[in-house]
Structure formats: structure tokens, C-alpha cells
Write a protein that holds these residues in place. Sequence first.
Motif, short mmCIF file in Angstrom:
data_model
loop_
_atom_site.label_atom_id
_atom_site.label_comp_id
_atom_site.label_asym_id
_atom_site.label_seq_id
_atom_site.Cartn_x
_atom_site.Cartn_y
_atom_site.Cartn_z
N ASP A 1 0.71 -1.16 -0.17
CA ASP A 1 -0.02 -0.02 0.01
C ASP A 1 0.90 1.12 -0.03
N SER A 2 0.58 2.09 -0.86
CA SER A 2 1.41 3.24 -0.92
C SER A 2 0.62 4.55 -0.25
N PHE A 3 1.52 5.74 0.00
CA PHE A 3 0.97 6.88 0.55
C PHE A 3 0.54 7.92 -0.40
N PRO A 4 -0.63 8.30 -0.38
CA PRO A 4 -1.29 9.27 -1.33
C PRO A 4 -0.63 10.49 -1.42
N GLU A 5 -0.67 11.22 -2.54
CA GLU A 5 -0.17 12.56 -2.80
C GLU A 5 -1.45 13.47 -2.44
N VAL A 6 -1.47 14.18 -1.54
CA VAL A 6 -2.53 15.23 -1.12
C VAL A 6 -2.02 16.68 -1.58
N VAL A 7 -2.85 17.14 -2.47
CA VAL A 7 -2.63 18.38 -3.00
C VAL A 7 -3.60 19.44 -2.82
N GLU A 8 -3.55 20.68 -3.16
CA GLU A 8 -4.50 21.75 -2.94
C GLU A 8 -5.05 22.07 -3.98
N GLY A 9 -6.04 22.77 -4.20
CA GLY A 9 -6.92 23.43 -5.38
C GLY A 9 -8.16 22.62 -5.49
N ALA A 10 -8.43 22.66 -6.87
CA ALA A 10 -9.89 22.29 -7.23
C ALA A 10 -9.99 20.85 -7.12
N ALA A 11 -11.14 20.28 -7.25
CA ALA A 11 -11.32 19.02 -6.97
C ALA A 11 -10.67 17.89 -7.80
N ILE A 12 -9.91 17.15 -7.28
CA ILE A 12 -9.18 16.04 -8.14
C ILE A 12 -9.13 14.70 -7.17
N LEU A 13 -9.28 13.57 -8.01
CA LEU A 13 -9.12 12.26 -7.41
C LEU A 13 -8.57 11.26 -8.49
N CYS B 1 -8.73 -9.51 -5.46
CA CYS B 1 -9.50 -8.23 -5.56
C CYS B 1 -8.93 -7.79 -6.80
N VAL B 2 -9.70 -7.56 -7.88
CA VAL B 2 -9.40 -6.76 -9.20
C VAL B 2 -9.12 -5.44 -9.07
N PRO B 3 -7.99 -5.12 -9.39
CA PRO B 3 -7.73 -3.44 -9.33
C PRO B 3 -8.45 -2.78 -10.48
N ASN B 4 -8.73 -1.53 -10.27
CA ASN B 4 -9.21 -0.57 -11.27
C ASN B 4 -8.56 0.60 -11.20
N SER B 5 -8.64 1.56 -12.27
CA SER B 5 -7.94 2.78 -12.24
C SER B 5 -9.12 3.97 -12.86
N LEU B 6 -9.05 5.21 -12.23
CA LEU B 6 -9.83 5.98 -12.55
C LEU B 6 -9.59 7.71 -12.53
N LYS B 7 -9.90 8.38 -13.02
CA LYS B 7 -9.50 9.91 -12.81
C LYS B 7 -10.64 10.63 -12.82
N LEU B 8 -10.52 11.55 -11.73
CA LEU B 8 -11.74 12.53 -11.63
C LEU B 8 -11.02 14.04 -11.36
N GLY B 9 -11.61 14.94 -12.12
CA GLY B 9 -11.14 16.32 -11.87
C GLY B 9 -10.77 17.22 -13.10
N GLY B 10 -10.75 18.24 -13.00
CA GLY B 10 -10.50 19.12 -14.36
C GLY B 10 -11.72 19.19 -14.95
N GLU B 11 -11.89 18.59 -16.33
CA GLU B 11 -12.89 18.57 -17.22
C GLU B 11 -13.85 17.45 -16.73
N LEU B 12 -13.52 16.49 -16.38
CA LEU B 12 -14.05 15.27 -15.95
C LEU B 12 -14.51 15.10 -14.48
N GLN B 13 -15.89 15.24 -14.35
CA GLN B 13 -16.43 15.46 -12.90
C GLN B 13 -17.25 14.11 -12.59
N LEU B 14 -17.57 13.42 -13.56
CA LEU B 14 -18.70 12.24 -12.98
C LEU B 14 -18.31 11.23 -14.02
N LEU B 15 -18.13 9.68 -13.31
CA LEU B 15 -18.40 8.73 -13.97
C LEU B 15 -19.62 7.95 -13.62
#
Length: 594
Positions: A379-391, A406-420
Motif C-alpha cells: 500500500d502506498s501513501f497518497p499525494e495530497v494536493v491543494e486546489g480544485a477537486a481532483i481524485l 481483488c481486481v484493481p481498477n483505475s480512474l481519474k476525476l477532476g478538471g474537465e471530467l467530474q462524473l463517472l
Amino acid sequence: MHDPSLEYQKRLRDRQTRLQRCFSRIRFVSYFRLGIGLVFFVTLWLVFGIRVATWSYLLLPIGAYVVLALYHDRLYRERDRAKRAVTFYERGLERIENRWQGKGNGETSDLDDTHLYAKDLDLFGRGSLFELLCTARTRAGEETLARWLREPAERKEILLRQEAVQELRGFIDLREDLSLLGPEVRSQVHPEFMSEWANAPSELRSTAMRVTAAVLVGLNLIFLVYSLLPTGDGSLLRYTLVFEAVLGIAYRRRVRAVLNSIDGPAKELATLGLALQRMERETFSSERLRQLQTDFAKETKRPSREIAFLVTLVENLNYRRNEFFLILSFPLLWATQFTFAIEAWRRRRGPAIGGWLANFGEFEALCALAGYSYEHPEDSFPEVVEGAAILECEEVRHPLLPRASCVPNSLKLGGELQLLLVSGSNMSGKSTLLRTVGINVVLAQAGGPVRASRMKLCVLAIGATMRVQDSLQAGVSRFYAEVQRLHDTMELTAGLRPVLFLLDEILHGTNSHDRAIGAEAIVRGLVDRGAIGLVTTHDLALARVADSLKPRALNVHFQDHLEDGRMTFDYILHSGVVEKSNALELMRAVGLKV
């Protein structure tokens, strides 16, 4: 990368060997004490039976028996410590091998239906994140960890915790020693009760009466010796005994109030004092850990020593419970004198107890996260940033599920993309994905590592609707409870933090027409207010919501296949809208004719 399983197994074998050694020594000493007892009775017969020896010969078996009794007591304490050490590593291996459910601290007092995600993300109760993490020995530690899971910290605080957790990760001996301090059953003394006890008005404040009690006991001893002299008189002893009785009766109610209230706080403080002693021996480099040590060092006298003094007072006070000592305790005003001393200690150091508990509770919470980090080195330690919503999550898994399955998945939210908008058939993994994302965000914002190869996020306020339930007592339907939760999640967007929403099968408790209109309005409202999140559905008509919000929204789905009459799932997130439903196939697979 270290292998925590091998290290724990090696240490477990060593502690089991120590435990067996203790059992062997206890049995040997027991037989030896029995032999000394027989020698005593034989000597007794020689002295008083056939009179071939003097009474001084009795001192040898008596002395030997006392020494063995003290050594026996020490062996029993070592045995109990060895047992707890064995348990410590057994439970560590259970957590590593995913056999921990129901064997840890399944605290349920923090399960609040009004909390916006605690129940939805399995934070408390049996098989929960709290049960997996919590190794605290005090209630203050438990409550601190629970609060960290319920309430996200600020970015600066998260980074300080991460630094401390990473330093503590390798302190296995420290975590083991802390686990050995108290009995197996955890203390039930809450910090709020401790604070009330520490700051309550004193029952015994009179210095004059405290001095009078000590003087009366001293006079008693003097007059007792005087009465035993050939020319002595016992009348003075009788007078002082009467005065003692009057004093004891006058303060009986207040002394009893102290006696009834001291056991719980003394038990919690005894564990705290031993833990502080152990903590004082370490040298830390991280800012947060050094600050915690500095806060304790600022005291005029170290808290561990102050607590040790109180524990000694309570232990001496409890001698009155011995039936042999009970008779002597009355003329010595034993309970009265020690309750006066305990109340004086409480007036002097009571106001500081809240700070001691809070600081050590934070240290225990950091140790709990450090233990989890050591036992899950991937398990890794996350990068915590300031500013607009991002995950952003890469290869994210659920920390409560076995890593291998457990099957891993990847996703990105923030910037232009706000909803999956996640579509898929029943049991395909939609709800698990939401819980996976949510529980890892909770871990990240508590200062711990996450079950992902990489994670980047800002501090997020979370709102979820995964385990919303109806309430017969409150007269609330499941649909109304969900609507209320959606309203509360929408209200979060008025705060200072960006919002992460996790909406499972949104509005499925109403008809398809109202669901489509309501779901689109709610999701559009959240997105327009800058929130990011995931919404699941098995209603393909709701996929149009994402189409209407492009490019701020994207359709993704999980797939399934029917093989040999059984449904199979790959649990991998795919782009686009799911093209089929498995409901009819699933019903047919179990024998329903549809």
C-alpha cells in the motif's frame, strides 16, 4: 520490500517458546513450594511435637516459601505478558492473511445513520475498517482513530500524520510493548468520563482534617505501645480510637464517594502511565511525534511519574480489601487517609489529564495506522494536493478484501471530467467500486496508506448513498431517507471543501420516469457546483445523463458472461454503456421459469 508475515512468524515462535518456558518454570516452582510446605510441617513437628529443634529452625522454610512466592508471582506476570505477545503476533498474522474479521475491535458506537458515509463505507462494526486498523489500548486512542475516520483532516495535518506513520512503521517492538501494557479486555473508561472525574469538585479538601487523621493514627500507635508496657494505661488508646471513629463516621459518605469513583480512572491511568514510560524511551525525528513528546516533557514532572504515584496510592488503598488487613485498616484510618491523598493528587494534576489522554490517543492512532502500513507494504501513501477537486487512482483495491482475489481498477476525476456513470448488471462490481474509492479516500484523509499503486487527491468532503435504510421507528421510507441523504450531500457543496459523491443505484425506489428526471437534476446540480463523483445504475435509460453532461461526464461499465449456466464477472471497468442485463439469465440459472 519487507515480508511482514515472515517477521511475525519468527517473532511468534520466539514468544511461544518464552510462554512454554514460563509454564515449565511455574510448574517447577509450584512443586518446590509444595516441598517447602512439607518441610515446614516436618520442622513444626520437630519443634513442637518431639521438641528436638528450636523455633528458629522454622525461619528457614518460611523465608524460602516467601521468596518462592514472590518469584512465582513474577513468573505469572511474565506468563501473562508472553500470552499477550503471542496474541499480538497471532492477530497480526490474521490481519495479513485476511482472517481478522470478528476477532478485533468491532466498535459500533460510531455507527450513526445521519453520518454521510460511515455506514456506507463499512467504517465501524464487525468486518469494518476500524476493526482492521484499531490496536489501541485506551479509549482515548480508539476515539481518536474513530474521529480521524469520520472527519477528514486538513492537508497540512494529513502530511504530518503520513510522516509520523512512515517513521513508526518499523517500530514493531514499540507496538508489541504497548500491546502488553494492559489486560486483554480493553478499558471502558471514556475520555469524557475521565475529564469529568479529573475536574469534578473535590470531596475532601480540608487540610486540617487530613493532618488530624494522620496525628490520630500516630497517637494510636504511641498509645498502643504505651499500653503494652508494664506500667502502661490503655485509656488514652481508647480515647484516640473514639476520636478516630467520630472522624471516620463524619467523612464516611465522602470517602465512599471517592472509593466508588477511583477504580475506572485508576485502571485507565495505569495503562496510560506505563505507555508514556515506554514512549519516553524512544527518539523520533518526524515533526508530529517530536511535538507529542515535547508536550509531555513541558510538564514540571513527567506525567508517567505523576501517574505512577497515583497508581501506588490506589494500590495501597486497595490493601483494605484483604480480609487479614481489614481489621488493622480501621484504627489506621487507611481508607480515609489514602482518599485524602488521592483527592489532593486529583486537585493538583486533574486539569492536565485531558491533555495527556488526547496526546497519547493521537500517538496510539498513529501507531494503529503504522501497524497497518507495516502489515501491508504494497500500500502506498497518497499525494495530497491543494486546489480544485481532483481524485486519481491507479490500480485501486478494496482494503477489506483479500488482495489476491481483488481486481484493481483505475480512474481519474477532476478538471474537465467530474462524473463517472457506472452501469452494469447485478453483482458485476458497481457498488464495490464505489466503496473501494470511498474507503481509500477515508484512509488517505486520516493520514494512512491506501490500497493503490498511486493515488492523488485534494481534501474532499464525502457524501454517499449506498446503505441508506428505512426506519420503522422514525416512520421514514427508504426512498425518503435517500432523498434526505442526497439533500445533505448537495448541502456539502456550500462548504469550503470540494465534494466527492458516491451514489449507488440513485433513486431506484421510485418509477423510471421520476427516477430519470430526478437523477439528472441531482447529478447536474452536483456537477454544476464543482463536485466530483461516481453514480451507479443498472437502468440503461439513466446512461443518457452522462451523455447530456459531456464532456464533464463519462459512461463506464462492468461486463458479465453466462458460462455453463453460471454468471461470471471480470470486475474490470470498461468504457461506454453496458449492452445487456443479466437479470433474466440469473433468474433462469437458479431455476425460475421466466
